[in-house]
Design an enzyme around this catalytic site. Sequence first.
Site, short mmCIF file in Angstrom:
data_model
loop_
_atom_site.label_atom_id
_atom_site.label_comp_id
_atom_site.label_asym_id
_atom_site.label_seq_id
_atom_site.Cartn_x
_atom_site.Cartn_y
_atom_site.Cartn_z
N ASP A 88 18.45 18.73 -5.56
CA ASP A 88 19.55 18.58 -6.52
C ASP A 88 19.19 19.13 -7.91
O ASP A 88 19.86 18.85 -8.90
CB ASP A 88 19.98 17.11 -6.64
CG ASP A 88 18.85 16.19 -7.12
OD1 ASP A 88 17.87 16.69 -7.70
OD2 ASP A 88 18.96 14.97 -6.92
N SER A 137 19.23 7.72 -8.74
CA SER A 137 17.94 8.24 -9.16
C SER A 137 16.87 7.15 -9.16
O SER A 137 16.71 6.44 -8.17
CB SER A 137 18.08 8.90 -10.54
OG SER A 137 16.92 9.62 -10.89
N HIS A 177 21.71 16.78 -9.89
CA HIS A 177 21.16 15.42 -9.87
C HIS A 177 22.06 14.38 -10.53
O HIS A 177 22.35 13.34 -9.94
CB HIS A 177 19.79 15.42 -10.54
CG HIS A 177 19.07 14.12 -10.47
ND1 HIS A 177 18.62 13.57 -9.28
CD2 HIS A 177 18.74 13.21 -11.44
CE1 HIS A 177 18.04 12.41 -9.53
NE2 HIS A 177 18.10 12.17 -10.82
#
Length: 533
Positions: free
Chosen positions: A391, A182, A416
């Site tokens: 996601d 991320s 995610h």
Amino acid sequence: MAILLEEIIRSVEAFLKLKNSTQKPYVDPNLDPVLLVPGIAGSILNAVDHDSGKEERVWVRIFGADHEFRTKMWSRFDPSSGKTISLDPKTSIVVPQERAGLLAIDVLDPDLIVGRESVFYFHEMITEMLGWGFEEGKTLFGFGYDFRQSNRLQEAMDSFAKKLESVYKASGEKKINVISHSMGGLLVKCFMSLHSDIFEKYVQNWIAIAAPFRGAPGYITSTLLNGMSFVNGWEQNFFVSKWSMHQLLIECPSIYELMCCPYFKWELPPVLELWREKESNDGVGASGVVLESYRSLESLEVFTKSLCDNKADYCGEPIDLPFNWKIMEWAHETKRVLHNAKLPPKVKFYNIYGTNLATPHSVCYGNEKMPVKDLTDLRYFQPTYICVDGDGTVPVESSMADGLEAVARVGVPGEHRGILNDHRVFRMLKQWLNVGEPDPFYNPINDYVILPTTFEMEEHHENGVEVASVKESWDIISDDNNNNASTVSSISVSRPGDDENPQAEARATLTVHPQGDGRQHVELNAVSVSVDA
């Protein structure tokens, strides 16, 4: 009720097994080191008392979290340094460094027993990699950081440089494999842009997972206007409130750096939509409801008006927390740094991104029956999303747009954060990290493995007739667990004879036997007969 008790028992048993594990782990001394870099909110943060030196975990803690979070974590941005500084003058925020930095990014609330999986971060990946032969402090390391701060803050860049050097030395001067998740991908890319020489000296591979290279437009728009929750389910009742989180994030440079990149050529530009009630030309009454649409730069005016009177109470003192244009200017420079990043010639880059989930892209507030009358009320409206593939947090289009020369870009169906414990991701990592024997049959893009198991062939020729038989079987390993019944298919092929080729006919039977866990055993039995003219 029995189900809840069973859940408690399972959670306690798992916790005790983790605490009392005495089995000596397998260690492969030939592995190259791995450094894990988390995303936003993916590091444990402690508050250190300046007088006593006592440390107290303020992120993450489930029980009694909100008060300590507001007292110790709320901060104000200092434009002269680019740092957001805690409002509490008596404490400082630090990241715990135990277990070679892995403690801070493993289980974010180590005290939680029931519902523990809700605060897992890199936990499953760390466990998996230890099973492959990695060793904490020798070949496996973590880099936690204060996620409130800018991804290019000099303090963070200095810490990352020191971490790379220490990992390099601790592993016997082996080059490092960096795995980011991320927003951690933005921090790594900022460092690579600003300190390319150091990055190339210590890093051999960088694997970015679910990185929002061009922002997370829908998710961050609603975050700035409404706040966000990092924990779902019953645990949310004991966690930091959405409002408290909102007040923190308004002063966090990292959040502004995750906003939609306005200069990227989106296939469909993200927008902020508002159903507004318009007054009549004479100023008396309403003339109707219209849908207004704002692109990323235009939407900044909406942010400004919506948050113009946003205030919070800090220890009895009111503080103003409007949309921060100074942070916006800082974030704009960060996007320039990211845009200018170049991959050093000796570093390989891999990109894994999440797919198959509806992901916020554009955001809409209000509707025809309940339009937005006053922008300052926008924070009380529930957003609705126009979604694209991604996601659930980062659109595919953003994750794929790394702007670098990648060895591979692979989409994995998954959420995610959940993508960090996906078995397909683990299989790719093993390939790219050269763990164990290479699997020549593995195709990470289509995600299946075909393993030939048997092959037998016989031929007989007598009196102008040729008979050939083939028996072959394979094991197919995939992610498809939906087929539970065996299937049998038949194939028949014939060819008429001519002056050059004899008459021939072939028949085959294909049988598929599901084995469970995505494994299927496939058998082919075929016979061909040809007759000389």
